[in-house]
Scaffold this active site. Sequence first.
Site, PDB file in Angstrom:
ATOM      1  N   ARG A   2       0.834  -1.192   0.000  1.00  0.00           N
ATOM      2  CA  ARG A   2       0.000   0.000   0.000  1.00  0.00           C
ATOM      3  C   ARG A   2       0.876   1.252   0.000  1.00  0.00           C
ATOM      4  O   ARG A   2       0.571   2.240  -0.656  1.00  0.00           O
ATOM      5  CB  ARG A   2      -0.892   0.004   1.241  1.00  0.00           C
ATOM      6  CG  ARG A   2      -1.650   1.325   1.392  1.00  0.00           C
ATOM      7  CD  ARG A   2      -2.595   1.295   2.551  1.00  0.00           C
ATOM      8  NE  ARG A   2      -3.258   2.583   2.698  1.00  0.00           N
ATOM      9  CZ  ARG A   2      -4.250   2.807   3.548  1.00  0.00           C
ATOM     10  NH1 ARG A   2      -4.685   1.819   4.325  1.00  0.00           N
ATOM     11  NH2 ARG A   2      -4.823   3.993   3.633  1.00  0.00           N
ATOM     12  N   ASN A  60     -10.923  -4.080  -0.082  1.00  0.00           N
ATOM     13  CA  ASN A  60     -10.900  -2.926  -0.978  1.00  0.00           C
ATOM     14  C   ASN A  60     -10.026  -3.160  -2.196  1.00  0.00           C
ATOM     15  O   ASN A  60      -9.094  -3.940  -2.120  1.00  0.00           O
ATOM     16  CB  ASN A  60     -10.371  -1.705  -0.212  1.00  0.00           C
ATOM     17  CG  ASN A  60     -11.509  -0.961   0.452  1.00  0.00           C
ATOM     18  OD1 ASN A  60     -12.628  -0.973  -0.045  1.00  0.00           O
ATOM     19  ND2 ASN A  60     -11.229  -0.327   1.592  1.00  0.00           N
ATOM     20  N   CYS A  64     -19.416  -2.003   2.708  1.00  0.00           N
ATOM     21  CA  CYS A  64     -18.561  -0.873   3.047  1.00  0.00           C
ATOM     22  C   CYS A  64     -19.182  -0.175   4.248  1.00  0.00           C
ATOM     23  O   CYS A  64     -20.406  -0.179   4.414  1.00  0.00           O
ATOM     24  CB  CYS A  64     -18.499   0.071   1.854  1.00  0.00           C
ATOM     25  SG  CYS A  64     -17.530   1.553   2.141  1.00  0.00           S
ATOM     26  N   HIS A  82     -17.432   3.791  -2.763  1.00  0.00           N
ATOM     27  CA  HIS A  82     -16.558   4.954  -2.585  1.00  0.00           C
ATOM     28  C   HIS A  82     -16.842   6.042  -3.612  1.00  0.00           C
ATOM     29  O   HIS A  82     -15.991   6.899  -3.866  1.00  0.00           O
ATOM     30  CB  HIS A  82     -15.080   4.544  -2.621  1.00  0.00           C
ATOM     31  CG  HIS A  82     -14.652   3.855  -1.367  1.00  0.00           C
ATOM     32  ND1 HIS A  82     -13.347   3.603  -1.031  1.00  0.00           N
ATOM     33  CD2 HIS A  82     -15.383   3.368  -0.322  1.00  0.00           C
ATOM     34  CE1 HIS A  82     -13.285   2.983   0.131  1.00  0.00           C
ATOM     35  NE2 HIS A  82     -14.510   2.814   0.580  1.00  0.00           N
ATOM     36  N   TYR A  92     -15.205  10.354  -0.343  1.00  0.00           N
ATOM     37  CA  TYR A  92     -14.241  10.018  -1.392  1.00  0.00           C
ATOM     38  C   TYR A  92     -14.375  10.906  -2.628  1.00  0.00           C
ATOM     39  O   TYR A  92     -13.481  10.946  -3.463  1.00  0.00           O
ATOM     40  CB  TYR A  92     -14.376   8.542  -1.787  1.00  0.00           C
ATOM     41  CG  TYR A  92     -13.950   7.619  -0.673  1.00  0.00           C
ATOM     42  CD1 TYR A  92     -12.631   7.174  -0.585  1.00  0.00           C
ATOM     43  CD2 TYR A  92     -14.841   7.228   0.321  1.00  0.00           C
ATOM     44  CE1 TYR A  92     -12.235   6.348   0.441  1.00  0.00           C
ATOM     45  CE2 TYR A  92     -14.445   6.403   1.356  1.00  0.00           C
ATOM     46  CZ  TYR A  92     -13.142   5.960   1.421  1.00  0.00           C
ATOM     47  OH  TYR A  92     -12.730   5.155   2.444  1.00  0.00           O
TER      48      TYR A  92
END
Lengths: 433, 433, 433, 433
Positions: free
Chosen positions: D95, D149, D170, D200, D251
């Site tokens: 990540r 995700n 979510c 998102h 988001y």
Amino acid sequence: MNGIKITVIGGGSSYTPELLEGIIFNQELLRVAEVWLVDVEAGQQKLSIIEGLAKRMIQKAECSIRIVATLDKREAIKGADYIITQIRVGQLKMRRYDEYISIKHGVIGQETTGAGGFMKALRTIPVILDICNDIEQLAPNAWLLNFTNPAGVVTEAVLKHCNVKVIGLCNNPINYYKKFAATYNVSMNDVSINFVGINHLIWITDLFIKGESRINDVFTGWSDSYEAKNIPAFGWDLEFLKSLGAIPCGYHKYYYQSDRILQEQLEQLERNETRADQVQKMEQELFEIYQNPDLNEKPKALEQRGGAYYSEAAVNLIKSIQLNTKDMHTLNIRNNGTIACLPNDTCIEVNCVVERHQVTPLQVGEVSPQVRGLLQNVKAYEELTVEAAVKGDKGIAHQALTLHPLIPSAERAKAILEEMFIVNKRFLPQFDL
Amino acid sequence: MNGIKITVIGGGSSYTPELLEGIIFNQELLRVAEVWLVDVEAGQQKLSIIEGLAKRMIQKAECSIRIVATLDKREAIKGADYIITQIRVGQLKMRRYDEYISIKHGVIGQETTGAGGFMKALRTIPVILDICNDIEQLAPNAWLLNFTNPAGVVTEAVLKHCNVKVIGLCNNPINYYKKFAATYNVSMNDVSINFVGINHLIWITDLFIKGESRINDVFTGWSDSYEAKNIPAFGWDLEFLKSLGAIPCGYHKYYYQSDRILQEQLEQLERNETRADQVQKMEQELFEIYQNPDLNEKPKALEQRGGAYYSEAAVNLIKSIQLNTKDMHTLNIRNNGTIACLPNDTCIEVNCVVERHQVTPLQVGEVSPQVRGLLQNVKAYEELTVEAAVKGDKGIAHQALTLHPLIPSAERAKAILEEMFIVNKRFLPQFDL
Amino acid sequence: MNGIKITVIGGGSSYTPELLEGIIFNQELLRVAEVWLVDVEAGQQKLSIIEGLAKRMIQKAECSIRIVATLDKREAIKGADYIITQIRVGQLKMRRYDEYISIKHGVIGQETTGAGGFMKALRTIPVILDICNDIEQLAPNAWLLNFTNPAGVVTEAVLKHCNVKVIGLCNNPINYYKKFAATYNVSMNDVSINFVGINHLIWITDLFIKGESRINDVFTGWSDSYEAKNIPAFGWDLEFLKSLGAIPCGYHKYYYQSDRILQEQLEQLERNETRADQVQKMEQELFEIYQNPDLNEKPKALEQRGGAYYSEAAVNLIKSIQLNTKDMHTLNIRNNGTIACLPNDTCIEVNCVVERHQVTPLQVGEVSPQVRGLLQNVKAYEELTVEAAVKGDKGIAHQALTLHPLIPSAERAKAILEEMFIVNKRFLPQFDL
Amino acid sequence: MNGIKITVIGGGSSYTPELLEGIIFNQELLRVAEVWLVDVEAGQQKLSIIEGLAKRMIQKAECSIRIVATLDKREAIKGADYIITQIRVGQLKMRRYDEYISIKHGVIGQETTGAGGFMKALRTIPVILDICNDIEQLAPNAWLLNFTNPAGVVTEAVLKHCNVKVIGLCNNPINYYKKFAATYNVSMNDVSINFVGINHLIWITDLFIKGESRINDVFTGWSDSYEAKNIPAFGWDLEFLKSLGAIPCGYHKYYYQSDRILQEQLEQLERNETRADQVQKMEQELFEIYQNPDLNEKPKALEQRGGAYYSEAAVNLIKSIQLNTKDMHTLNIRNNGTIACLPNDTCIEVNCVVERHQVTPLQVGEVSPQVRGLLQNVKAYEELTVEAAVKGDKGIAHQALTLHPLIPSAERAKAILEEMFIVNKRFLPQFDL
């Protein structure tokens, strides 16, 4: 006013005691302040009988609901929270013509399907739109619950031509829940039914009992989908249901079993015993019972009348809206893409989530060609019926009736139409007859 | 090989001399090297008669085309540029059954519409798919021009189940161009017709002569849309056409005038004079004429047979492809969203632009409910017919026939089906009969 | 009047001589009686120069066309057969602002794409709708050929808000035919191109030379799709084109190569050499040439200007309409379901068949996600642009610009918008600025 | 086994204690027999810490749930009723690369959005499909609840390529219910929210408190839609929200406020304090706390981690399925026509009715162009991402990233991709790198 106002247009109907029973039963939750019963002059006597019975029922229930019977439609609509329409333009007399003329021309005569339902729609739609006009002015926030048949066509007319929060309601779906709950000996909440279709033409594409699909039970051992009081019971060909991949509703018999039904109707016609004749007799008997000053509850005899669980469907819906329960009902609403093969602006009958402020259909998507062909044909007929009724256009009326699967040709449609226009003339001011 | 190879499957058909006339007439542009005529054993005699006539026609035209008559389908397909299918599985004998059984059960009996067309589709589709299987292997770049009826259903089966460049072709559209050009005394190029529909069920939604809309001329003075040899001519109700907002085709009479046509067919049945009977007689006469060793051109008598301008449609299409002309033809192709209310993967009949490498439909969009209701119903019937024919599924066959607007009930469909399955047994290997 | 009347709004444009050349060249077929050149007061001097040159060109060609130059728009429109709009509201001065403000805020500045094209649309749409209002009254049967940029957005505004027969036209597609014909050394008629998209954002999804697909040639050896004079030529990444599965047009570089183009524009801005600066200089030079009383034909210098084959596209279209040729052109018209993933009522640029009375798109259907994502995004931007321009809604204008792929954030959109609104104030009467 | 089996894949995640807390709290209704925690070898130490804490939590709650920690994925899946996936392929280390490489190339670096989310999807999808392969064999009736995700993209991959009953989940939607309930001081049941979008990237198109629309409150006095722990809080421009006609989610800031967020990220990068850095630190601290043998409940510190109400969302969903409650959840499911402007086979995030046997979306229909443009663009990016991940196609990967609104050009996409492919090589076996 403390509590809600419910207005019943066509309040003099023989169904009203059932509705009242439901309201009384749920009064603790619903807190109804007033029930207004409205009718037209021709129905004044019946209205007055219903008013008497209603007041006796309220009294017996020791309940504080105010009953108002009136011919003043606008006063009744003003400020209402819920308006229920259960009218019959031209009364049972015109229904009798609808059926007789149809059968005489060799096609099925029925209150909501085929030529009979078509003529009822032409008579009814202008009256309903006029009511909606009053609602827009006098009760713009009211919910209109339309029970008036043909309920899908009438609701579509409102959806297309008015700015009113309308829901079309039929007792057909709730009867399936009742029936399957009884068959499997479970609570109604344990029954899930996937419906697709339009009013009086819904298919069950799957059936779940406690989350398990049981539609194959039907295909292998079914006697009948749902025996409404008003539909002949010939049973179904199980092989046919299996390749259909769905359970048809009672009204499908007019399409799938039309030969036998027509034969039966021709025989009834000879004996002066069509459904209209039967209902007329039943109604007379009911109103005699209703007049009894000792009667203070819904009489048993009403259950023979045909609209089983009608009250339960209506009162449950009002409860869901009023209490914002967000639960599911099977309702007539705007398609809006729910059934992919039907136009967005037409009326469909499917499972919906009911909230205080909106009713939202659950997505259906594609349907099988078996279902689609008949569904689309009847829907196109309904669209033209709404157009003809609103515009008063005889040409479009002819097109609508010609399209209907129960009418074999444009010529037959024309012959039926001409005869119907003659007897219905005074109920069709929108047409140049 | 210098020049193209055209293969005619069902080459022993009485129509073949017309097709040959067209090829000969256009030989300068088309430069055809070989025409292969294929047939099945049962048709060997006819094939041989046609072969003789074909060779005499070529000789008379002083043209270098090589004619090959054969029972070897694969040899004929191998390397072909154009393959024309004009087969009749079960010959006229089975067509006679199609019509007789239908009429006997009180429904219209017709070669391409209703129960008759349905049974023809079940017999024909497996044979066509088998031909396509050969084309995929032996002539993957060939264009398949399918004339075999029911042309729309058969073409849809190919579109859905094969990887072949197929176009379905009918002489119906070209006849409208001919007719309107004659009526208005203009060239065919000055006529524009907006078509919408599927094979044998197309509506004309507008008509232009030199860029001016003239459809209202039809609504005000029309005698008949198009008098095919094989369709009864009762004329149209002009009021009906006007509210329809479109000109129906000849085959629409089976729907809009079904009462009168059924009556006529019942009378014909009694006299042993159904269309199949007439055609059988005509065919015998034609083949007697064809045998005449002095005949070296298409005989006049063929024009009575029904497929007017069939050759012109086929040869014009081959010319457009071969010469990459990018001009318009009315063809049966994959919908792909062209008619918004029909599924993407089904076959429609609309105006298309023809290029060497592709045939592209002109966008149609939405259609009126008048047209839509019948169109969608018949299309769903066709989808199920293709499915039943390919899978050999009796249940789906029952659903298909039940859906057809000319069949009044599921029970009638079943009775017809059972009788048809008995006489067609040897032509339906895909079914477990 | 014997012959047709063509009206050119924005007749004082430097492009007009090219158009006239085309008309003169085709005079035998088109039989043009009058060409009216209209402009606004600010353009009177240019108009007068063009008028002089036009008359000299007519004289040289010994042709009988009457040239009328006027500021009276309504007189010019009255009874016209074809009206061509090629206006530039605010002239090149405002274009310069469009580009400068964009680049200054770090986004690409371009006449038709991004913030620049957006502001041009806001200025132009009210003027075009006003012209259409006149056409509805004074020339209801006229065809409006709109060249005014952004041509797709402007045409969409007309399609949505007027009742005028409009076609949007761009020289981009014809240039591809020219280019591929030259590359493969064939005639334009041997080239077939499958286009999908909207004006200045069209993809070529397949390319055929004499019926053979050759798009893979492009993927394996391509240098550039089409080098318009006004678009930087950086070449394409062939791997990228292959996985795109399509050939982008020149304007796609603003999206796919935005980093490099922005960098170049920032450098041009520093040197005062943006495209607007270049064009301004070119225009001055052209009009100096045009003034030469000895000049009686289109000067070579015009070819540097950018709109290559503009005249050919326009005159070919007029010919096809006038002569009802039913051939193909790539045009901006109403989607109506042609490209399945775009709304029906928006404007697309695709292959169409042109008839005297109608222009019909060829069905496209589904497009790949590669193409779809950008196409849908830009189309939604265009829809909001039309809405903002028509309603004068600053909020919707902000939404439109924020959506544009070349604008990185709502905040950047706002900053650009505010500055543009200040300098454009007098050209935006519909906004409350 | 008496009671249900829940399997948590990625059981060693720091989130697991929250989930366990929820299960324990609802044990009376859910009757869970076993919770299996699975992880990969690289996560074995964490898994063992979580196992210890889990057992202490169970013990403290005096509850009979059996906790099993294992590296044997297949054993864990076998016969499970519910499988929860919360994996992180490549752990936080990858990540960190996702974010660093993005920001270094001048684009936003984020776990689920843009280039970072894209690379996470490529790593994750093959692992999830492999899990689904096991589910198909070993627990074909299990419900898969995917939290991994980018949840929408991963769920779409499963929907398209597996035959598993999957729901993407979510915590974003439930946070809105919590927030509005708190703001208006009502119960969550009194809040109704109309959501439209994808994971998102959901917009709130209307908001009702006890049946009254209150979205205008937001437009006139809103500070922020929802302050997730992981998204910068710059507040919203109220004018912008009003013309948007909807409330964006947190988001959305990556799109609408990208300039400011990118600026902040560039500063964080310099300080080595990107979100990945922060989370890595937080994780270390959490696991130190978890190791404390006296800890027997979810520690407060976990609430800082970001996934607020994650447990509540998951456990509520399991309850609704298990108890067949037919109530509403906001979930990631197959579109199937629910949002008209997105493809049928893609994954959307909308309100759904949850039953024991099926999850059905509530119909949404058309959306405004403001919402549509961005939504369609990101969806097309997601479709290509799924395709690239499944096929291991570098070209499609390039197309996907180029389409993403946060990536300015094809060239930038390529540069980012090449660098990411190098560091991710061992997690991308499907690609030929």
